[in-house]
Structure formats: C-alpha cells, structure tokens
Design a protein around this motif. Structure first.
Motif, PDB file in Angstrom:
ATOM      1  N   GLU A  48       0.751  -1.162   0.025  1.00  0.00           N
ATOM      2  CA  GLU A  48       0.006   0.091  -0.088  1.00  0.00           C
ATOM      3  C   GLU A  48       0.882   1.245  -0.114  1.00  0.00           C
ATOM      4  N   ARG A  49       2.078   1.164   0.691  1.00  0.00           N
ATOM      5  CA  ARG A  49       3.015   2.437   0.687  1.00  0.00           C
ATOM      6  C   ARG A  49       4.424   1.883   1.022  1.00  0.00           C
ATOM      7  N   GLY A  50       5.190   2.658   0.322  1.00  0.00           N
ATOM      8  CA  GLY A  50       6.859   2.385   0.551  1.00  0.00           C
ATOM      9  C   GLY A  50       7.260   1.539  -0.332  1.00  0.00           C
ATOM     10  N   ARG A  51       8.398   0.949  -0.106  1.00  0.00           N
ATOM     11  CA  ARG A  51       8.928  -0.165  -0.684  1.00  0.00           C
ATOM     12  C   ARG A  51       9.418  -1.223   0.332  1.00  0.00           C
ATOM     13  N   ILE A  52       9.578  -2.560  -0.374  1.00  0.00           N
ATOM     14  CA  ILE A  52       9.920  -3.584   0.229  1.00  0.00           C
ATOM     15  C   ILE A  52      10.929  -4.489  -0.463  1.00  0.00           C
ATOM     16  N   GLU A  53      11.928  -5.340   0.106  1.00  0.00           N
ATOM     17  CA  GLU A  53      12.667  -6.039  -0.626  1.00  0.00           C
ATOM     18  C   GLU A  53      12.334  -7.274  -0.043  1.00  0.00           C
ATOM     19  N   LEU A  54      12.136  -8.381  -0.524  1.00  0.00           N
ATOM     20  CA  LEU A  54      12.008  -9.921  -0.097  1.00  0.00           C
ATOM     21  C   LEU A  54      13.796 -10.583   0.084  1.00  0.00           C
ATOM     22  N   VAL A  55      14.049 -10.883   1.050  1.00  0.00           N
ATOM     23  CA  VAL A  55      15.248 -11.444   1.084  1.00  0.00           C
ATOM     24  C   VAL A  55      15.128 -13.030   0.864  1.00  0.00           C
ATOM     25  N   CYS A  56      15.654 -13.541  -0.101  1.00  0.00           N
ATOM     26  CA  CYS A  56      15.522 -14.798  -0.406  1.00  0.00           C
ATOM     27  C   CYS A  56      16.502 -15.632   0.458  1.00  0.00           C
ATOM     28  N   SER A  57      15.906 -17.190   0.503  1.00  0.00           N
ATOM     29  CA  SER A  57      16.659 -18.181   1.155  1.00  0.00           C
ATOM     30  C   SER A  57      18.092 -18.326   0.650  1.00  0.00           C
ATOM     31  N   ASP A  58      18.219 -18.148  -0.596  1.00  0.00           N
ATOM     32  CA  ASP A  58      19.689 -18.383  -1.330  1.00  0.00           C
ATOM     33  C   ASP A  58      20.460 -16.936  -1.399  1.00  0.00           C
ATOM     34  N   GLY A  59      19.849 -15.936  -0.537  1.00  0.00           N
ATOM     35  CA  GLY A  59      20.682 -14.741  -0.598  1.00  0.00           C
ATOM     36  C   GLY A  59      20.269 -13.674  -1.558  1.00  0.00           C
ATOM     37  N   HIS A  61      17.957 -10.707  -3.473  1.00  0.00           N
ATOM     38  CA  HIS A  61      16.866  -9.754  -3.037  1.00  0.00           C
ATOM     39  C   HIS A  61      15.928  -9.703  -4.229  1.00  0.00           C
ATOM     40  N   ARG A  62      14.825  -9.384  -3.925  1.00  0.00           N
ATOM     41  CA  ARG A  62      13.681  -9.014  -4.889  1.00  0.00           C
ATOM     42  C   ARG A  62      13.105  -7.823  -4.261  1.00  0.00           C
ATOM     43  N   ALA A  63      13.013  -6.485  -5.399  1.00  0.00           N
ATOM     44  CA  ALA A  63      12.510  -5.270  -4.716  1.00  0.00           C
ATOM     45  C   ALA A  63      10.993  -5.142  -5.455  1.00  0.00           C
ATOM     46  N   PHE A  64      10.360  -4.501  -4.459  1.00  0.00           N
ATOM     47  CA  PHE A  64       8.855  -4.238  -4.681  1.00  0.00           C
ATOM     48  C   PHE A  64       8.290  -2.809  -4.237  1.00  0.00           C
ATOM     49  N   ARG A  65       7.526  -2.125  -4.934  1.00  0.00           N
ATOM     50  CA  ARG A  65       7.004  -0.778  -4.508  1.00  0.00           C
ATOM     51  C   ARG A  65       5.542  -0.667  -4.304  1.00  0.00           C
ATOM     52  N   ARG A  66       5.201   0.567  -3.826  1.00  0.00           N
ATOM     53  CA  ARG A  66       3.657   1.037  -3.757  1.00  0.00           C
ATOM     54  C   ARG A  66       2.891   0.280  -5.006  1.00  0.00           C
ATOM     55  N   GLY A  67       1.775  -0.107  -4.658  1.00  0.00           N
ATOM     56  CA  GLY A  67       1.003  -0.840  -5.715  1.00  0.00           C
ATOM     57  C   GLY A  67       1.140  -2.251  -6.229  1.00  0.00           C
ATOM     58  N   ASP A  68       2.315  -2.820  -5.702  1.00  0.00           N
ATOM     59  CA  ASP A  68       3.008  -4.064  -6.183  1.00  0.00           C
ATOM     60  C   ASP A  68       1.897  -5.118  -5.413  1.00  0.00           C
ATOM     61  N   VAL A  69       1.469  -6.147  -6.171  1.00  0.00           N
ATOM     62  CA  VAL A  69       0.584  -7.271  -5.344  1.00  0.00           C
ATOM     63  C   VAL A  69       1.674  -8.407  -5.273  1.00  0.00           C
TER      64      VAL A  69
END
Length: 100
Positions: A48-59, A61-69
């Motif tokens: 809904e707001r801001g940015r997130i990085e998913l830190v995966c088990s293999d190290g 990173h995947r980046a996401f921003r506002r509006g992503d599902v």
C-alpha cells in the motif's frame, strides 16, 4: 481520479467487504521482519505504501514498490526488509472461512 504517473490513494480495509479479512503490516524505514509463512498463508499482499525487499533463502533480493501485489505463501523467503525512508505498509487480504 489520478493523472498519469500518480498513485491512487490507499484503500481502506473495509472497502474489501465482509467476506475478507484485511491485516495491515508496517515495516519501519531501515527495518526488517523475519518471514513467517503462517502469517501470510492464503493472503494476497498489496504493498500500500513504501518499498519492500524480499530477502530470499539463497541470499537474492527482490524489490517491490507501492501498488505491487505479492503472494508470499510457499516462497523461499527469509525476511522482508524496508530499504526506504518511509514506513512500508502491506495489506494482507485473505478470504474469511465460510459459515455453513
């Protein structure tokens, strides 16, 4: 109504109706949250707001921003990290169990 390049206003949880549970999860700027699969089971997650990085088990990173599902159920994720300067707000939207 929004113009080109503008993000729509956040959706209030009650907009999803009585058939859905909506949880709001906040990750503070520079903060992280250990991934607990049970917390996200069966939920579609809207950033809904801001940015997130998913830190995966293999190290990776995947980046996401506002509006992503996102779908976080069953993924090899270790943590959710907020690399931004504002709180990241995620809405976890899941179907309520039917009453029969």
């Amino acid at each position: 109504m929004t113009g080109a390049g503008e993000n729509p206003a956040p959706s209030p949880p009650e907009r999803f109706g009585p058939s859905f549970d909506v949880r709001r999860v906040v990750v503070e700027p520079g903060g992280s949250r250990v991934h607990d699969e049970a917390e996200w089971r069966g939920a579609i997650v809207l950033l809904e707001r801001g940015r997130i990085e998913l830190v995966c088990s293999d190290g990776d990173h995947r980046a996401f921003r506002r509006g992503d599902v996102l779908w976080l159920d069953g993924l090899p994720v270790r943590a959710l990290r907020n690399p931004g300067r504002e709180p990241a707000v995620l809405l976890a939207i899941s179907r309520r169990p039917s009453r029969r």
